[in-house]
Design a protein around this motif. Structure first.
Motif, PDB file in Angstrom:
ATOM      1  N   THR A 228       0.836  -1.202   0.000  1.00 16.98           N
ATOM      2  CA  THR A 228       0.000   0.000   0.000  1.00 16.98           C
ATOM      3  C   THR A 228       0.871   1.252   0.000  1.00 16.98           C
ATOM      4  O   THR A 228       0.659   2.161  -0.798  1.00 16.98           O
ATOM      5  N   PHE A 229       1.881   1.264   0.891  1.00 17.80           N
ATOM      6  CA  PHE A 229       2.757   2.428   0.985  1.00 17.80           C
ATOM      7  C   PHE A 229       3.666   2.559  -0.232  1.00 17.80           C
ATOM      8  O   PHE A 229       4.007   3.655  -0.652  1.00 17.80           O
ATOM      9  N   GLU A 230       4.024   1.426  -0.811  1.00 22.78           N
ATOM     10  CA  GLU A 230       4.874   1.437  -2.005  1.00 22.78           C
ATOM     11  C   GLU A 230       4.112   2.038  -3.191  1.00 22.78           C
ATOM     12  O   GLU A 230       4.637   2.868  -3.917  1.00 22.78           O
ATOM     13  N   LYS A 231       2.867   1.589  -3.362  1.00 23.34           N
ATOM     14  CA  LYS A 231       2.036   2.103  -4.463  1.00 23.34           C
ATOM     15  C   LYS A 231       1.784   3.600  -4.294  1.00 23.34           C
ATOM     16  O   LYS A 231       1.820   4.351  -5.260  1.00 23.34           O
ATOM     17  N   LEU A 232       1.527   4.006  -3.051  1.00 24.46           N
ATOM     18  CA  LEU A 232       1.301   5.414  -2.754  1.00 24.46           C
ATOM     19  C   LEU A 232       2.556   6.221  -3.079  1.00 24.46           C
ATOM     20  O   LEU A 232       2.474   7.308  -3.666  1.00 24.46           O
ATOM     21  N   LYS A 233       3.709   5.656  -2.760  1.00 25.63           N
ATOM     22  CA  LYS A 233       4.981   6.324  -3.041  1.00 25.63           C
ATOM     23  C   LYS A 233       5.148   6.515  -4.553  1.00 25.63           C
ATOM     24  O   LYS A 233       5.518   7.599  -5.015  1.00 25.63           O
ATOM     25  N   GLU A 234       4.858   5.458  -5.334  1.00 25.60           N
ATOM     26  CA  GLU A 234       4.961   5.539  -6.800  1.00 25.60           C
ATOM     27  C   GLU A 234       4.009   6.602  -7.355  1.00 25.60           C
ATOM     28  O   GLU A 234       4.373   7.360  -8.251  1.00 25.60           O
ATOM     29  N   LYS A 235       2.793   6.631  -6.801  1.00 23.18           N
ATOM     30  CA  LYS A 235       1.785   7.607  -7.249  1.00 23.18           C
ATOM     31  C   LYS A 235       2.273   9.035  -6.967  1.00 23.18           C
ATOM     32  O   LYS A 235       2.190   9.905  -7.829  1.00 23.18           O
ATOM     33  N   ARG A 236       2.779   9.246  -5.747  1.00 25.28           N
ATOM     34  CA  ARG A 236       3.290  10.573  -5.365  1.00 25.28           C
ATOM     35  C   ARG A 236       4.467  10.977  -6.253  1.00 25.28           C
ATOM     36  O   ARG A 236       4.592  12.134  -6.644  1.00 25.28           O
ATOM     37  N   LEU A 237       5.337  10.023  -6.545  1.00 24.01           N
ATOM     38  CA  LEU A 237       6.501  10.299  -7.382  1.00 24.01           C
ATOM     39  C   LEU A 237       6.042  10.709  -8.776  1.00 24.01           C
ATOM     40  O   LEU A 237       6.578  11.661  -9.352  1.00 24.01           O
ATOM     41  N   GLU A 238       5.034  10.013  -9.298  1.00 24.08           N
ATOM     42  CA  GLU A 238       4.496  10.347 -10.619  1.00 24.08           C
ATOM     43  C   GLU A 238       3.893  11.754 -10.613  1.00 24.08           C
ATOM     44  O   GLU A 238       4.162  12.550 -11.505  1.00 24.08           O
ATOM     45  N   GLU A 239       3.100  12.063  -9.572  1.00 22.73           N
ATOM     46  CA  GLU A 239       2.516  13.409  -9.444  1.00 22.73           C
ATOM     47  C   GLU A 239       3.626  14.455  -9.387  1.00 22.73           C
ATOM     48  O   GLU A 239       3.515  15.525  -9.994  1.00 22.73           O
ATOM     49  N   TYR A 240       4.675  14.140  -8.653  1.00 21.49           N
ATOM     50  CA  TYR A 240       5.810  15.048  -8.499  1.00 21.49           C
ATOM     51  C   TYR A 240       6.474  15.311  -9.851  1.00 21.49           C
ATOM     52  O   TYR A 240       6.792  16.449 -10.189  1.00 21.49           O
ATOM     53  N   ARG A 241       6.651  14.252 -10.638  1.00 21.24           N
ATOM     54  CA  ARG A 241       7.263  14.394 -11.968  1.00 21.24           C
ATOM     55  C   ARG A 241       6.383  15.233 -12.886  1.00 21.24           C
ATOM     56  O   ARG A 241       6.882  16.066 -13.629  1.00 21.24           O
ATOM     57  N   VAL A 242       5.068  14.975 -12.842  1.00 22.21           N
ATOM     58  CA  VAL A 242       4.121  15.734 -13.677  1.00 22.21           C
ATOM     59  C   VAL A 242       4.195  17.219 -13.331  1.00 22.21           C
ATOM     60  O   VAL A 242       4.291  18.063 -14.212  1.00 22.21           O
ATOM     61  N   GLN A 243       4.190  17.511 -12.024  1.00 24.72           N
ATOM     62  CA  GLN A 243       4.299  18.921 -11.601  1.00 24.72           C
ATOM     63  C   GLN A 243       5.616  19.524 -12.052  1.00 24.72           C
ATOM     64  O   GLN A 243       5.661  20.671 -12.490  1.00 24.72           O
ATOM     65  N   GLY A 244       6.670  18.744 -11.983  1.00 25.55           N
ATOM     66  CA  GLY A 244       7.990  19.198 -12.422  1.00 25.55           C
ATOM     67  C   GLY A 244       7.982  19.556 -13.898  1.00 25.55           C
ATOM     68  O   GLY A 244       8.505  20.591 -14.298  1.00 25.55           O
ATOM     69  N   ARG A 245       7.344  18.695 -14.712  1.00 29.29           N
ATOM     70  CA  ARG A 245       7.258  18.953 -16.156  1.00 29.29           C
ATOM     71  C   ARG A 245       6.427  20.205 -16.434  1.00 29.29           C
ATOM     72  O   ARG A 245       6.798  21.026 -17.265  1.00 29.29           O
ATOM     73  N   LYS A 246       5.317  20.345 -15.720  1.00 29.30           N
ATOM     74  CA  LYS A 246       4.462  21.528 -15.898  1.00 29.30           C
ATOM     75  C   LYS A 246       5.231  22.801 -15.562  1.00 29.30           C
ATOM     76  O   LYS A 246       5.154  23.783 -16.289  1.00 29.30           O
ATOM     77  N   ALA A 247       5.968  22.752 -14.464  1.00 36.00           N
ATOM     78  CA  ALA A 247       6.756  23.915 -14.047  1.00 36.00           C
ATOM     79  C   ALA A 247       7.791  24.255 -15.109  1.00 36.00           C
ATOM     80  O   ALA A 247       8.001  25.425 -15.446  1.00 36.00           O
ATOM     81  N   GLU A 248       8.414  23.199 -15.650  1.00 34.47           N
ATOM     82  CA  GLU A 248       9.427  23.384 -16.686  1.00 34.47           C
ATOM     83  C   GLU A 248       8.806  24.000 -17.941  1.00 34.47           C
ATOM     84  O   GLU A 248       9.365  24.930 -18.527  1.00 34.47           O
ATOM     85  N   GLU A 249       7.641  23.472 -18.349  1.00 40.73           N
ATOM     86  CA  GLU A 249       6.958  23.978 -19.543  1.00 40.73           C
ATOM     87  C   GLU A 249       6.571  25.449 -19.382  1.00 40.73           C
ATOM     88  O   GLU A 249       6.770  26.252 -20.294  1.00 40.73           O
ATOM     89  N   SER A 250       6.006  25.776 -18.207  1.00 39.90           N
ATOM     90  CA  SER A 250       5.606  27.176 -18.023  1.00 39.90           C
ATOM     91  C   SER A 250       6.834  28.092 -17.954  1.00 39.90           C
ATOM     92  O   SER A 250       6.787  29.227 -18.420  1.00 39.90           O
ATOM     93  N   PHE A 251       7.940  27.591 -17.423  1.00 38.09           N
ATOM     94  CA  PHE A 251       9.181  28.365 -17.392  1.00 38.09           C
ATOM     95  C   PHE A 251       9.653  28.630 -18.823  1.00 38.09           C
ATOM     96  O   PHE A 251      10.012  29.753 -19.179  1.00 38.09           O
ATOM     97  N   ILE A 252       9.620  27.589 -19.667  1.00 36.72           N
ATOM     98  CA  ILE A 252      10.047  27.716 -21.065  1.00 36.72           C
ATOM     99  C   ILE A 252       9.128  28.694 -21.798  1.00 36.72           C
ATOM    100  O   ILE A 252       9.601  29.582 -22.514  1.00 36.72           O
ATOM    101  N   GLU A 253       7.807  28.534 -21.580  1.00 38.84           N
ATOM    102  CA  GLU A 253       6.837  29.435 -22.218  1.00 38.84           C
ATOM    103  C   GLU A 253       7.132  30.889 -21.860  1.00 38.84           C
ATOM    104  O   GLU A 253       7.158  31.761 -22.720  1.00 38.84           O
ATOM    105  N   GLU A 254       7.337  31.096 -20.564  1.00 35.06           N
ATOM    106  CA  GLU A 254       7.625  32.438 -20.079  1.00 35.06           C
ATOM    107  C   GLU A 254       8.905  32.971 -20.712  1.00 35.06           C
ATOM    108  O   GLU A 254       8.958  34.110 -21.165  1.00 35.06           O
ATOM    109  N   PHE A 255       9.906  32.123 -20.773  1.00 36.92           N
ATOM    110  CA  PHE A 255      11.198  32.495 -21.329  1.00 36.92           C
ATOM    111  C   PHE A 255      11.047  32.888 -22.802  1.00 36.92           C
ATOM    112  O   PHE A 255      11.547  33.924 -23.242  1.00 36.92           O
TER     113      PHE A 255
END
Length: 146
Positions: free
Chosen positions: A112-139
């Motif tokens: 249960t905790f392992e799956k939750l960890k994977e889910k959180r990591l995926e959410e974290y990566r998605v947010q990271g990509r979004k932040a990167e995209e908006s940074f590039i757009e702004e740039f």
């Protein structure tokens, strides 16, 4: 620079993992106890058969009642001991079975905790990509204005 991913439940996850490892070790020990008891019963059974065959042999050869009684008592004692050890085997098997259930439960807990960890990591990566995209757009937008 993306900040490092930190799983808020890491300590709980590690604790659950340790519990699982400990339960697995305990199970291995209980299964070893069962195996040892099975080996003992096999030895006792072989011994019983040996003495039964001996008894048949001396009866054929003809021997005193006293000698026969010694064999009879000995065989009765062995049969009683085997019964006792069979009960012990049953007891050990029940304990091992209980321990197996604990391992399965601990495994599900950890999962249960392992799956939750994977889910959180995926959410974290998605947010990271979004932040990167908006940074590039702004740039790009600033670069075009310049």
């Amino acid at each position: 620079e993306m900040k490092k991913f930190c799983y808020s439940l890491e300590s709980v996850y590690r604790f659950k993992q340790n519990v699982l490892d400990k339960k697995k070790e305990e199970l291995a020990k209980k299964e070893q106890d069962v195996q040892k008891q099975k080996n003992l019963l096999e030895e006792l059974s072989d011994e019983l058969h040996y003495y039964e065959a001996e008894f048949e042999r001396i009866k054929k050869e003809g021997c005193s009642i006293e000698n026969m009684m010694i064999y009879v008592r000995g065989l009765e004692r062995m049969e009683k001991r085997i019964k006792k050890e069979e009960n012990e085997l049953t007891r050990l098997m029940v304990i091992a079975e209980e321990k197996k259930k604990e391992v399965i439960k601990a495994h599900m807990d950890t999962n249960t905790f392992e799956k939750l960890k994977e889910k959180r990591l995926e959410e974290y990566r998605v947010q990271g990509r979004k932040a990167e995209e908006s940074f590039i757009e702004e740039f790009v937008t600033h670069a075009m204005k310049a």
